[in-house]
Design a protein around this motif. Structure first.
Motif, PDB file in Angstrom:
ATOM      1  N   GLU A  44       0.899  -1.088   0.048  1.00 55.35           N
ATOM      2  CA  GLU A  44       0.040   0.007   0.206  1.00 55.35           C
ATOM      3  C   GLU A  44       0.702   1.406  -0.168  1.00 55.35           C
ATOM      4  N   GLY A  45       2.230   1.158   0.064  1.00 54.16           N
ATOM      5  CA  GLY A  45       3.148   2.196  -0.126  1.00 54.16           C
ATOM      6  C   GLY A  45       3.054   3.008   1.208  1.00 54.16           C
ATOM      7  N   LEU A  46       2.846   2.319   2.375  1.00 56.42           N
ATOM      8  CA  LEU A  46       2.797   3.072   3.627  1.00 56.42           C
ATOM      9  C   LEU A  46       3.922   3.256   4.464  1.00 56.42           C
ATOM     10  N   ALA A  47       4.940   2.136   4.041  1.00 57.26           N
ATOM     11  CA  ALA A  47       6.365   2.045   4.740  1.00 57.26           C
ATOM     12  C   ALA A  47       7.174   1.135   3.787  1.00 57.26           C
ATOM     13  N   TRP A  48       8.258   1.591   3.779  1.00 59.68           N
ATOM     14  CA  TRP A  48       9.448   0.966   3.041  1.00 59.68           C
ATOM     15  C   TRP A  48      10.679   1.098   3.707  1.00 59.68           C
ATOM     16  N   VAL A  49      11.504  -0.013   3.351  1.00 61.33           N
ATOM     17  CA  VAL A  49      13.055   0.040   3.894  1.00 61.33           C
ATOM     18  C   VAL A  49      13.948   0.193   2.595  1.00 61.33           C
ATOM     19  N   SER A  50      14.905   1.119   2.622  1.00 56.38           N
ATOM     20  CA  SER A  50      15.838   1.346   1.642  1.00 56.38           C
ATOM     21  C   SER A  50      17.351   1.489   1.981  1.00 56.38           C
ATOM     22  N   ALA A  51      18.171   1.230   1.071  1.00 53.45           N
ATOM     23  CA  ALA A  51      19.752   1.607   1.434  1.00 53.45           C
ATOM     24  C   ALA A  51      19.900   3.263   1.192  1.00 53.45           C
ATOM     25  N   LEU A 185      19.394  -2.918  -3.166  1.00 56.19           N
ATOM     26  CA  LEU A 185      18.899  -2.572  -1.615  1.00 56.19           C
ATOM     27  C   LEU A 185      18.387  -1.110  -1.622  1.00 56.19           C
ATOM     28  N   VAL A 186      18.759  -0.396  -2.653  1.00 59.05           N
ATOM     29  CA  VAL A 186      17.966   1.074  -2.663  1.00 59.05           C
ATOM     30  C   VAL A 186      16.538   0.757  -2.822  1.00 59.05           C
ATOM     31  N   ARG A 187      16.176  -0.212  -4.096  1.00 56.80           N
ATOM     32  CA  ARG A 187      15.019  -0.584  -4.082  1.00 56.80           C
ATOM     33  C   ARG A 187      14.257  -1.072  -3.006  1.00 56.80           C
ATOM     34  N   ASP A 188      14.720  -2.183  -2.355  1.00 53.35           N
ATOM     35  CA  ASP A 188      14.292  -2.629  -1.405  1.00 53.35           C
ATOM     36  C   ASP A 188      15.280  -3.159  -0.182  1.00 53.35           C
ATOM     37  N   GLY A 189      15.411  -2.596   0.990  1.00 55.73           N
ATOM     38  CA  GLY A 189      16.457  -2.666   1.854  1.00 55.73           C
ATOM     39  C   GLY A 189      16.276  -4.062   2.690  1.00 55.73           C
ATOM     40  N   ARG A 190      15.231  -4.749   2.536  1.00 54.18           N
ATOM     41  CA  ARG A 190      15.093  -5.990   3.147  1.00 54.18           C
ATOM     42  C   ARG A 190      15.102  -7.096   2.143  1.00 54.18           C
ATOM     43  N   THR A 191      15.602  -6.872   0.899  1.00 50.88           N
ATOM     44  CA  THR A 191      15.890  -8.128  -0.019  1.00 50.88           C
ATOM     45  C   THR A 191      16.703  -9.253   0.600  1.00 50.88           C
ATOM     46  N   ARG A 192      16.460 -10.280   0.360  1.00 44.17           N
ATOM     47  CA  ARG A 192      17.035 -11.412   0.984  1.00 44.17           C
ATOM     48  C   ARG A 192      18.549 -11.778   0.800  1.00 44.17           C
ATOM     49  N   LEU A 193      19.241 -12.294   1.156  1.00 51.58           N
ATOM     50  CA  LEU A 193      20.705 -12.567   0.897  1.00 51.58           C
ATOM     51  C   LEU A 193      20.470 -13.500  -0.305  1.00 51.58           C
ATOM     52  N   THR A 194      19.491 -14.412  -0.631  1.00 55.88           N
ATOM     53  CA  THR A 194      19.621 -15.535  -1.597  1.00 55.88           C
ATOM     54  C   THR A 194      19.142 -14.836  -2.991  1.00 55.88           C
ATOM     55  N   GLU A 195      18.345 -13.807  -2.548  1.00 55.29           N
ATOM     56  CA  GLU A 195      17.810 -13.101  -3.938  1.00 55.29           C
ATOM     57  C   GLU A 195      19.011 -12.037  -4.129  1.00 55.29           C
ATOM     58  N   LEU A 196      19.472 -11.456  -3.251  1.00 59.80           N
ATOM     59  CA  LEU A 196      20.976 -10.739  -3.836  1.00 59.80           C
ATOM     60  C   LEU A 196      21.980 -11.354  -4.395  1.00 59.80           C
ATOM     61  N   ALA A 197      22.192 -12.821  -4.074  1.00 55.75           N
ATOM     62  CA  ALA A 197      22.933 -13.531  -4.577  1.00 55.75           C
ATOM     63  C   ALA A 197      22.634 -14.080  -6.008  1.00 55.75           C
ATOM     64  N   ASP A 198      21.530 -14.131  -6.339  1.00 56.20           N
ATOM     65  CA  ASP A 198      20.781 -14.536  -7.760  1.00 56.20           C
ATOM     66  C   ASP A 198      21.130 -13.214  -8.637  1.00 56.20           C
ATOM     67  N   LEU A 199      20.781 -11.984  -7.911  1.00 60.00           N
ATOM     68  CA  LEU A 199      20.972 -10.846  -8.912  1.00 60.00           C
ATOM     69  C   LEU A 199      22.462 -10.576  -9.329  1.00 60.00           C
ATOM     70  N   THR A 200      23.311 -11.027  -8.287  1.00 63.87           N
ATOM     71  CA  THR A 200      24.680 -10.658  -8.511  1.00 63.87           C
ATOM     72  C   THR A 200      25.556 -12.011  -9.156  1.00 63.87           C
ATOM     73  N   GLY A 201      24.715 -13.055  -9.320  1.00 62.91           N
ATOM     74  CA  GLY A 201      25.439 -14.224  -9.863  1.00 62.91           C
ATOM     75  C   GLY A 201      26.678 -14.927  -8.928  1.00 62.91           C
ATOM     76  N   PHE A 222      20.716   1.713   6.356  1.00 68.02           N
ATOM     77  CA  PHE A 222      19.395   1.261   5.868  1.00 68.02           C
ATOM     78  C   PHE A 222      18.561   2.326   6.923  1.00 68.02           C
ATOM     79  N   ARG A 223      17.391   2.573   6.163  1.00 63.82           N
ATOM     80  CA  ARG A 223      16.341   3.356   6.846  1.00 63.82           C
ATOM     81  C   ARG A 223      14.820   3.070   6.499  1.00 63.82           C
ATOM     82  N   CYS A 224      13.829   3.184   7.395  1.00 59.81           N
ATOM     83  CA  CYS A 224      12.732   2.817   7.289  1.00 59.81           C
ATOM     84  C   CYS A 224      11.689   4.023   7.161  1.00 59.81           C
ATOM     85  N   ASP A 225      11.246   4.165   5.883  1.00 64.23           N
ATOM     86  CA  ASP A 225      10.414   5.613   5.407  1.00 64.23           C
ATOM     87  C   ASP A 225       8.973   5.176   5.780  1.00 64.23           C
TER      88      ASP A 225
END
Length: 333
Positions: A44-51, A185-201, A222-225
């Motif tokens: 709903e765009g009410l809160a988000w975490v980002s780098a 992490l700028v897009r989603d500061g709570r991106t999981r390590l497994t997802e980060l691994a997939d993105l970076t190969g 990191f901050r929660c807005d």
């Protein structure tokens, strides 16, 4: 917003990447419940975490505040266009006055800011005037702001977040892999390590190691807005003023301690103090100014800049109600 929602947001402001299982006992809910609540808040765009840039950025990077003036009919059009520029990490529409837009600009050095202001912003057809001031000291900013929903005992359990090393990893030493991690992490500061691994190969272990280096080296934090519907503070006002040089270093012990302080910086120019507060209503503007001057009697407020709408905050696009609608990744590193 339920009390659990508010407590969850406050907990993530303190520990933005904490696991749901770690937070569950503190908040009196199951990890599944917290997961579901957070998914709803983000959807709903009410809160988000980002780098965001960490402490090292203060030594290797540059923060500036830019005020743009344009024709009244061009305000929304110009704000939307500027919001697409990665250097303009935050874009706010202002009430009619000396300026129509206020931008937070992050860059690697003052020369890069000057080129961005002179060659990109000033060249836009709708821009009539540009003023740029540089932050010489940043005493408070968005990642330190708290919702105030947790009690002292809960905050004690959470503990103080470990700050990165302000003199840590040089920004120039970032690898291509580091930059891919930061973009995600700028897009989603709570991106999981497994997802980060997939993105970076790479493996999850490698992603964890690189992220640990970036955080402990002070490169990233990191901050929660939140949207105003969560904060209950829909009014944004920025005070510009002048304080004697010998009083400027007292800012962190005076103005930054006032309730609802969102940003406080010593800046270049005749008005050497810039402070932004989030307030409950327009009537609180005078109260904040009175309190600020009482805490720092030598301060002379020269301008009161009322924000009417935040179009972009630290790379995240917002609608008229301040809810997140999209991302334009910032790349100040």
């Amino acid at each position: 917003m339920s009390e659990l929602d508010l407590a969850l947001v406050h907990a993530l402001q303190v520990r933005p990447r904490a696991s749901w299982s770690d937070l569950a006992p503190l908040l009196g809910a199951t990890a599944v419940t917290l997961t579901r609540r957070w998914e709803r808040l983000t959807k709903e765009g009410l809160a988000w975490v980002s780098a965001v840039p960490g402490p090292a950025f203060a030594h290797g990077g540059c923060t500036a505040f830019v005020f743009l003036r344009c024709a009244p009919a061009a305000r929304e059009r110009l704000a939307a266009r500027v919001a697409e520029l990665p250097e303009a990490v935050t874009v706010e529409l202002l009430a009619p006055g000396r300026a129509d837009l206020m931008l937070d600009v992050l860059a690697s050095d003052p020369g890069t800011v000057h080129r961005f202001v002179d060659e990109e912003l000033a060249a836009l057809p709708d821009v009539l005037d540009v003023e740029c001031v540089f932050a010489t000291s940043l005493y408070a900013e968005g990642s330190r702001w708290r919702l105030g929903s947790l009690d002292a005992s809960q905050l004690s359990v959470l503990g103080r977040p470990r700050a990165g090393d302000a003199a840590g990893t040089p920004l120039a030493d970032l690898s291509a892999l580091d930059r891919v991690l930061l973009d995600a992490l700028v897009r989603d500061g709570r991106t999981r390590l497994t997802e980060l691994a997939d993105l970076t190969g790479t493996s999850a272990a490698t992603a964890r190691r690189r992220l640990h280096r970036l955080t402990t080296g002070g490169v990233v934090a990191f901050r929660c807005d939140v949207a105003p519907a969560v904060s209950g503070l829909p009014v944004s006002v920025t005070f510009r003023g002048h304080a004697p040089a010998h009083d400027v270093n007292r800012l962190h012990r005076t103005l930054a301690t006032l309730t609802e302080c969102r940003l406080l910086a010593a800046v270049t120019g005749a008005a050497n103090v810039l402070a932004t507060y989030w307030l409950r209503d327009i009537g609180a503007v005078q109260q904040r100014e009175t309190a600020a001057c009482a805490h720092l009697p030598a301060l002379r407020i020269t301008e009161r800049v009322l924000g009417t709408r935040t179009v972009k905050r630290m790379g995240h696009l917002l609608d008229g109600a301040g809810r997140r609608t999209g991302v334009r990744p910032i790349r100040p590193w």
